[in-house]
Motif scaffolding. Structure first.
Motif, PDB file in Angstrom:
ATOM      1  N   THR A 131       0.739  -1.067  -0.095  1.00 48.45           N
ATOM      2  CA  THR A 131      -0.147  -0.106   0.074  1.00 48.45           C
ATOM      3  C   THR A 131       0.871   1.283   0.028  1.00 48.45           C
ATOM      4  O   THR A 131       2.034   1.174   0.321  1.00 48.45           O
ATOM      5  CB  THR A 131      -0.950  -0.020   1.298  1.00 48.45           C
ATOM      6  OG1 THR A 131      -0.062   0.226   2.237  1.00 48.45           O
ATOM      7  CG2 THR A 131      -1.781  -1.234   1.441  1.00 48.45           C
ATOM      8  N   SER A 132       0.352   2.505  -0.234  1.00 48.31           N
ATOM      9  CA  SER A 132       0.961   3.558  -0.008  1.00 48.31           C
ATOM     10  C   SER A 132       1.608   3.821   1.202  1.00 48.31           C
ATOM     11  O   SER A 132       2.598   4.568   1.337  1.00 48.31           O
ATOM     12  CB  SER A 132       0.009   4.722  -0.626  1.00 48.31           C
ATOM     13  OG  SER A 132      -0.246   4.647  -2.240  1.00 48.31           O
ATOM     14  N   PRO A 161      -4.342   5.989   2.792  1.00 46.79           N
ATOM     15  CA  PRO A 161      -3.179   5.324   2.315  1.00 46.79           C
ATOM     16  C   PRO A 161      -2.974   4.085   2.155  1.00 46.79           C
ATOM     17  O   PRO A 161      -2.448   3.338   1.438  1.00 46.79           O
ATOM     18  CB  PRO A 161      -1.824   6.374   2.595  1.00 46.79           C
ATOM     19  CG  PRO A 161      -2.405   7.628   2.976  1.00 46.79           C
ATOM     20  CD  PRO A 161      -3.730   7.326   3.599  1.00 46.79           C
ATOM     21  N   SER A 162      -3.338   3.586   3.485  1.00 49.27           N
ATOM     22  CA  SER A 162      -3.439   2.386   3.506  1.00 49.27           C
ATOM     23  C   SER A 162      -4.510   1.477   2.792  1.00 49.27           C
ATOM     24  O   SER A 162      -4.463   0.055   2.711  1.00 49.27           O
ATOM     25  CB  SER A 162      -3.770   1.813   5.195  1.00 49.27           C
ATOM     26  OG  SER A 162      -5.218   2.356   5.495  1.00 49.27           O
ATOM     27  N   LYS A 163      -5.180   2.079   2.017  1.00 49.84           N
ATOM     28  CA  LYS A 163      -6.241   1.398   1.022  1.00 49.84           C
ATOM     29  C   LYS A 163      -5.888   1.735  -0.391  1.00 49.84           C
ATOM     30  O   LYS A 163      -6.821   1.527  -1.397  1.00 49.84           O
ATOM     31  CB  LYS A 163      -7.689   2.062   1.173  1.00 49.84           C
ATOM     32  CG  LYS A 163      -8.258   2.024   2.748  1.00 49.84           C
ATOM     33  CD  LYS A 163      -8.538   0.548   3.207  1.00 49.84           C
ATOM     34  CE  LYS A 163      -8.808   0.577   4.889  1.00 49.84           C
ATOM     35  NZ  LYS A 163      -8.994  -0.743   5.215  1.00 49.84           N
ATOM     36  N   LEU A 164      -4.812   2.389  -0.666  1.00 53.15           N
ATOM     37  CA  LEU A 164      -4.257   2.650  -2.034  1.00 53.15           C
ATOM     38  C   LEU A 164      -3.010   1.876  -2.370  1.00 53.15           C
ATOM     39  O   LEU A 164      -2.347   1.494  -1.722  1.00 53.15           O
ATOM     40  CB  LEU A 164      -4.034   4.146  -2.174  1.00 53.15           C
ATOM     41  CG  LEU A 164      -5.407   5.094  -2.093  1.00 53.15           C
ATOM     42  CD1 LEU A 164      -4.800   6.534  -2.172  1.00 53.15           C
ATOM     43  CD2 LEU A 164      -6.114   4.943  -3.690  1.00 53.15           C
ATOM     44  N   LYS A 166       0.346   0.825  -3.992  1.00 44.63           N
ATOM     45  CA  LYS A 166       1.814   1.313  -3.439  1.00 44.63           C
ATOM     46  C   LYS A 166       2.327   2.566  -4.365  1.00 44.63           C
ATOM     47  O   LYS A 166       3.116   3.283  -4.156  1.00 44.63           O
ATOM     48  CB  LYS A 166       2.795   0.345  -3.189  1.00 44.63           C
ATOM     49  CG  LYS A 166       3.152  -0.540  -4.495  1.00 44.63           C
ATOM     50  CD  LYS A 166       4.122  -1.432  -4.192  1.00 44.63           C
ATOM     51  CE  LYS A 166       4.224  -2.434  -5.562  1.00 44.63           C
ATOM     52  NZ  LYS A 166       5.351  -3.684  -5.210  1.00 44.63           N
ATOM     53  N   SER A 167       1.730   2.307  -5.715  1.00 47.91           N
ATOM     54  CA  SER A 167       2.293   3.485  -6.548  1.00 47.91           C
ATOM     55  C   SER A 167       1.957   4.651  -6.610  1.00 47.91           C
ATOM     56  O   SER A 167       2.681   5.681  -7.282  1.00 47.91           O
ATOM     57  CB  SER A 167       1.386   2.784  -8.067  1.00 47.91           C
ATOM     58  OG  SER A 167       0.024   2.910  -8.011  1.00 47.91           O
ATOM     59  N   VAL A 168       0.948   5.146  -5.624  1.00 49.53           N
ATOM     60  CA  VAL A 168       0.396   6.392  -5.422  1.00 49.53           C
ATOM     61  C   VAL A 168       1.665   7.277  -4.866  1.00 49.53           C
ATOM     62  O   VAL A 168       2.041   8.387  -5.260  1.00 49.53           O
ATOM     63  CB  VAL A 168      -0.705   6.624  -4.767  1.00 49.53           C
ATOM     64  CG1 VAL A 168      -1.113   8.062  -4.409  1.00 49.53           C
ATOM     65  CG2 VAL A 168      -1.875   6.005  -5.515  1.00 49.53           C
ATOM     66  N   THR A 169       2.061   6.808  -3.673  1.00 48.63           N
ATOM     67  CA  THR A 169       3.088   7.436  -2.842  1.00 48.63           C
ATOM     68  C   THR A 169       4.627   7.235  -3.458  1.00 48.63           C
ATOM     69  O   THR A 169       5.577   7.933  -3.244  1.00 48.63           O
ATOM     70  CB  THR A 169       2.992   7.152  -1.467  1.00 48.63           C
ATOM     71  OG1 THR A 169       2.916   5.819  -1.034  1.00 48.63           O
ATOM     72  CG2 THR A 169       1.939   8.026  -0.832  1.00 48.63           C
ATOM     73  N   ALA A 170       4.643   6.038  -4.277  1.00 45.08           N
ATOM     74  CA  ALA A 170       6.072   5.809  -4.600  1.00 45.08           C
ATOM     75  C   ALA A 170       6.329   6.601  -5.867  1.00 45.08           C
ATOM     76  O   ALA A 170       7.795   6.982  -6.332  1.00 45.08           O
ATOM     77  CB  ALA A 170       5.989   4.364  -5.452  1.00 45.08           C
ATOM     78  N   ARG A 171       5.480   7.593  -6.275  1.00 44.50           N
ATOM     79  CA  ARG A 171       5.753   8.535  -7.380  1.00 44.50           C
ATOM     80  C   ARG A 171       6.748   9.658  -6.755  1.00 44.50           C
ATOM     81  O   ARG A 171       7.348  10.561  -7.490  1.00 44.50           O
ATOM     82  CB  ARG A 171       4.407   9.264  -7.924  1.00 44.50           C
ATOM     83  CG  ARG A 171       3.507   8.276  -8.809  1.00 44.50           C
ATOM     84  CD  ARG A 171       2.297   8.585  -9.030  1.00 44.50           C
ATOM     85  NE  ARG A 171       2.341  10.081  -9.622  1.00 44.50           N
ATOM     86  CZ  ARG A 171       1.973  10.126 -10.882  1.00 44.50           C
ATOM     87  NH1 ARG A 171       2.104   8.928 -11.692  1.00 44.50           N
ATOM     88  NH2 ARG A 171       2.133  11.222 -11.465  1.00 44.50           N
ATOM     89  N   VAL A 172       6.457  10.075  -5.360  1.00 46.44           N
ATOM     90  CA  VAL A 172       7.286  11.104  -4.811  1.00 46.44           C
ATOM     91  C   VAL A 172       8.595  10.481  -3.905  1.00 46.44           C
ATOM     92  O   VAL A 172       8.544   9.750  -2.917  1.00 46.44           O
ATOM     93  CB  VAL A 172       6.412  11.919  -3.763  1.00 46.44           C
ATOM     94  CG1 VAL A 172       6.929  12.752  -3.245  1.00 46.44           C
ATOM     95  CG2 VAL A 172       5.083  12.252  -4.195  1.00 46.44           C
TER      96      VAL A 172
END
Length: 368
Positions: A131-132, A161-164, A166-172
């Motif tokens: 997850t994110s 973020p625990s429901k999204l 990992k690609s979402v926060t991996a962008r930053v």
């Protein structure tokens, strides 16, 4: 009779229209519901003469020389290095998190090596990063995760973020040096005369007929065409037969102030306070000289035009059902962020469109 009916005049549809018209000499009808081309990258001069992005900041960046060279056929460029600050604990600090971020927040005087140890001491062990939340806490720990990521992500996506994925926060990224550039790509530029001019140049061919304020469903059975390229929401194309795919939308409040500048960088994020996620000041992006300045306040929403696919396992499972239908739909090509349910940057959409064009050339005879 058109050779192609292309649905959506954003990057995906416009690149394919240009390639089909210029390289295969085929006739293209390009339709879009909105009153303009360019999709979410559309920009225009407001009533005060300030160039703004109607749908929020669009900063071009890529590592692909092929993509950069292709777009350079339609625009000259303005070099631009994007910097973002976040208001955290009452301070404006760099994001992505770097050495200056941590030193400012905690009143420290760490060097890069010490910061790496500082992060390691706070990082949480995560056996499987899915997850994110996992991405961030495994690198910088829970306190920085809560300060910078948790609240912002909840506002942006309407989910923790625990429901999204990992690609979402991996962008930053997270950095241990003082590099405060938001992107690390080799090519970082803005179209010198704006995105609208770029799209105008891209769509100049006499083989391309553009119809804006036109719904695909109103013309698909009335205007003869051989094949379709579809860049809209894939679930809508199939009339939501497996249910709706969730997309996040955005609402914007554009405000012009009677001052030359409002904030020190183009974008300031608000992860802890405010209903909006960020504020953009466009003159930083465009380099325009003007006695006034225009800002956009960005409010994420579940209502409105679809912007972002919501990446998690449940939504991907539903998309796979639509994707299977798409693969078995003859003479229809699905391209772009909404049609392939992926969170692409602009350059990635251009790359996908160019790749699709190559596949078309390998499988469809010209004029057939």
């Amino acid at each position: 009779m058109y050779d192609w009916l292309i649905v959506g005049a954003g990057f995906a549809g416009s690149v394919l229209a240009e390639r089909l018209a210029s390289q295969r000499n085929e006739r293209v009808l390009l339709v879009d519901r909105r009153p303009h081309v360019g999709g979410n990258a559309h920009d225009y001069y407001n009533d005060d003469g300030i160039l703004i992005h109607q749908y929020g900041p669009h900063i071009f960046h890529t590592n692909s020389k092929q993509i950069f060279d292709y777009l350079s056929s339609f625009t000259k460029w303005r070099p631009y290095s994007h910097r973002v600050l976040a208001e955290v604990d009452g301070m404006l600090v760099p994001i992505p998190i770097n050495l200056d971020t941590v030193n400012q927040l905690y009143g420290l005087d760490l060097n890069s090596e010490q910061l790496a140890d500082w992060f390691s001491a706070r990082a949480e062990k995560v056996d499987s990063i899915c997850t994110s939340e996992d991405v961030v806490v495994s690198v910088v720990g829970r306190e920085l995760y809560e300060k910078f990521f948790q609240g912002y992500t909840r506002k942006q996506w309407g989910l923790d973020p625990s429901k999204l994925d990992k690609s979402v926060t991996a962008r930053v990224p997270v950095r241990t040096d003082r590099n405060d550039l938001y992107f690390s790509d080799e090519y970082q530029f803005m179209p010198r005369h704006g995105y609208h001019r770029l799209f105008e140049n891209m769509l100049r061919s006499s083989n391309i007929h553009v119809m804006t304020q036109t719904d695909y469903r109103d013309v698909k059975d009335r205007i003869p065409h051989r094949r379709v390229i579809y860049t809209g929401p894939i679930d809508e194309y199939f009339e939501f037969c497996f249910g709706r795919l969730p997309y996040r939308s955005l609402q914007f409040e554009h405000v012009t102030r009677d001052v030359p500048w409002h904030q020190p960088v183009a974008v300031v994020n608000y992860p802890q306070t405010k209903d909006y996620t960020r504020v953009t000041e466009y003159k930083h992006l465009t380099g325009q000289s003007h006695p006034k300045t225009t800002l956009s306040y960005e409010y994420p929403s579940d209502v409105g035009d679809p912007y972002y696919p919501v990446p998690n396992a449940e939504n991907q499972e539903r998309f796979k059902k639509y994707e299977c239908l798409a693969m078995n739909t003859p003479d229809v090509w699905f391209v772009g962020r909404l049609a392939t349910y992926r969170y692409y940057n602009m350059d990635q959409v251009v790359g996908q469109a160019l790749s699709t064009f190559r596949r078309i050339c390998n499988t469809v005879e010209t004029g057939s």
